[in-house]
Design an enzyme around this catalytic site. Structure first.
Site, PDB file in Angstrom:
ATOM      1  N   HIS A   1       1.452  29.921  12.599  1.00 61.33           N
ATOM      2  CA  HIS A   1       1.681  28.490  12.484  1.00 61.33           C
ATOM      3  C   HIS A   1       2.830  28.215  11.509  1.00 61.33           C
ATOM      4  CE1 HIS A   1       0.313  24.317  12.725  1.00 61.33           C
ATOM      5  NE2 HIS A   1       0.399  24.225  11.404  1.00 61.33           N
TER       6      HIS A   1
ATOM      7  N   GLU B   1      -1.015  30.950  16.227  1.00 60.28           N
ATOM      8  CA  GLU B   1      -1.070  29.842  15.276  1.00 60.28           C
ATOM      9  C   GLU B   1      -1.993  30.130  14.095  1.00 60.28           C
ATOM     10  OE1 GLU B   1       0.490  26.955  15.230  1.00 60.28           O
ATOM     11  OE2 GLU B   1       1.234  26.569  17.252  1.00 60.28           O
TER      12      GLU B   1
ATOM     13  N   SER C   1       2.954  20.532  13.327  1.00 68.75           N
ATOM     14  CA  SER C   1       1.581  20.472  12.841  1.00 68.75           C
ATOM     15  C   SER C   1       1.131  19.011  12.763  1.00 68.75           C
ATOM     16  CB  SER C   1       1.476  21.198  11.501  1.00 68.75           C
ATOM     17  OG  SER C   1       0.140  21.413  11.137  1.00 68.75           O
TER      18      SER C   1
END
Length: 506
Positions: free
Chosen positions: A409, A320, A190
């Site tokens: 995610h 995600e 991320s």
């Protein structure tokens, strides 16, 4: 448990050693960012006398609390803001034995939208990596307004400068922990993955690592200097002060957190769209790296003249945006709501949502919107990052669907670290052991040799699909979504297809 000691340039450390793994936690890699050192580049760590106890995690960066609706992410975020001794520019090291030498080194940069997180999160426990012959390092860096403002005529990209300082510490000290300073892999997920992607073409990071792994990140999530300066002015206005380093130093960290929180929650919010109406943070990531300084001199979306060609492993999860990114609030959206939501930061919202089956009766508007965000914010720009990379690039996609959140995610992280047992609120109770072994071994092999075990992502466009049965196949991620706004590789409407690349490269 036994005690191990190590010498560093700043002094001697005492850590613990259990079941063949030694841990040294909370090690300062720079001076405390307090007083005149706040809103300033990281300074060298101060020396200490005697032996410093390194058996417990140190302080963490000032940050807001994790929202209760995202409690399942706690293992990826860590303990929140821990004031401790005040010096949160620290790192943690796991090693099989500090008496060995020449081991591969892996340095992990945590995610959290450049606003939350720490290297002390349970998901990043380095025991499995050390057990398998790697020296593993996790890093704290300045976040939010403390780390990513652009003070006019002063400092920029403070958080990235912290990361670079940590890599300098690794180069100068890691041999004492058994690591090889000439075989360093920097990786992150991320915001951490995006940081890694930018460090690949940051001049001050040259020579500090050999290869890189980018998980759910890319090199397009940054703003030009002028827009970050506008954000800085907006934060200053919320504080009732001027946008200078001295003025911000006079504000307490809690006051600064309240001001940045107000910017996210209430109107008026700063308009951070560029001249095309595009915001790379999509209204969610308020603080981002800044281009146009000495750390990131090149604009996003174009091949960087400073890019370095070491091996790159890069990938995303299949879904995600299933978790976070506002997905919890999309459930009641109709088609018009979905278009309005995306159009706030993306000019071609309706066309993108149509591409993701907005009006298909089998797809809800919420599903179309989350799929669009997945491709726009992650999958497409990560593939463009792979295309631009001047060295060998390998691509993966994490496709295993947790019964709780799908292939969301952050879901790949505990499989990489072999920490799924501590992340059950994210992955569920039945995470496949074969997937953990496959991903963990891939990261180990890449760090050791630069080869994950499949072909580079060039003409064939193949990617490793990490599922219950990992396998290599054609990459299904589009590489053109948002390309016109990232300026790669042609003006909008003229993107090169994979077939055209194949013909050109023959």
């Amino acid at each position: 448990m036994t005690v191990r000691t190590v010498n560093t340039e700043a002094g001697r450390l005492s850590g613990d050693h259990t079941d063949g793994v030694a841990r040294f936690l909370g090690i300062p890699y720079a001076a405390a960012p307090a007083g005149e050192r706040r809103f300033a580049p990281p300074a060298p760590a101060e020396r200490w006398a005697g032996t410093r106890d390194a058996t417990g995690y140190g302080a963490t960066a000032p940050q807001p609390q994790l929202h209760p609706t995202q409690a399942c992410l706690a293992p990826l975020v860590g303990p929140g803001w821990v004031t401790g001794d005040g010096n949160y520019l620290n790192l943690n090291v796991w090693t099989p034995d500090p008496g060995t030498s020449g081991l591969p080194v892996m340095v992990y940069l945590h995610g959290g939208g450049f606003m939350i997180g720490s290297g002390a999160a349970p998901a990043f426990d380095g025991t499995a990596f050390a057990r398998d012959g790697v020296v593993l390092v996790t890093v704290n860096y300045r976040l939010g307004a403390e780390g990513f403002l652009a003070l006019p005529g002063e400092i920029t990209n403070i958080g990235l400068r912290d990361q670079i300082a940590a890599l300098h510490w690794v180069r100068d000290n890691i041999a004492g922990f058994g690591g090889n300073p000439d075989n360093v892999t920097v990786f992150g997920e991320s915001a951490g993955g995006t940081s890694v992607a930018f460090l690949l073409h940051s001049p001050p990071a040259t020579g500090l690592f050999r290869r890189a792994i980018v998980q759910s990140g890319h090199d397009e999530m940054a703003r030009p200097l002028a827009l970050t300066e506008e954000l800085t002015k907006a934060v200053a206005a919320r504080l009732g002060t001027s946008p200078t380093a001295d003025a911000f130093r006079a504000c307490s960290a809690p006051d600064l957190l309240r001001a940045q929180g107000a910017l996210l929650r209430t109107a008026p919010r700063p308009d951070l769209r560029d001249d095309n109406g595009f915001d790379p943070g999509h209204g969610r990531a308020l603080f981002l790296p800044t281009t146009g300084d000495d750390v990131l001199p090149d604009p996003v979306g174009v091949p960087s003249t400073h890019a370095r060609g070491g091996e790159l492993l890069i990938g995303t999860t299949l879904e995600e945006a299933n978790l976070g990114f506002g997905a919890d609030g999309f459930a009641a959206f109709d088609a018009d709501d979905a278009v309005a939501e995306l159009a706030a930061t993306y000019p071609e919202a309706e066309a993108l949502l149509e591409r993701h089956r907005l009006h298909d009766p089998a797809v809800t508007p919420a599903q179309a919107l989350t799929a669009a965000y997945t491709d726009l914010m992650f999958r497409s720009p990560s593939r463009r990052t792979a295309h631009r990379h001047p060295g060998p690039a390998y691509v993966y996609e994490f496709a295993w669907r947790s019964p709780l959140h799908g292939a969301a995610h952050g879901l790949d992280v505990p499989f990489v670290f072999d920490t799924t047992q501590t992340c059950r609120g994210l992955v569920g109770d039945d995470a496949p052991d074969a997937l953990t072994r496959a991903m963990h071994r891939t990261w180990l092999d890449f760090a050791a040799h630069g080869d994950p075990g499949w072909p580079t992502y060039d003409i064939a466009g193949q990617a490793m699909r990490f599922d219950a049965d990992p396998r290599l196949g054609e990459d299904t991620a589009p590489d053109d979504i948002g390309a016109g706004f990232s300026r790669w590789p042609r003006p909008v409407g003229e993107q090169e297809t994979r077939h055209e690349r194949s013909v050109r490269c023959r």
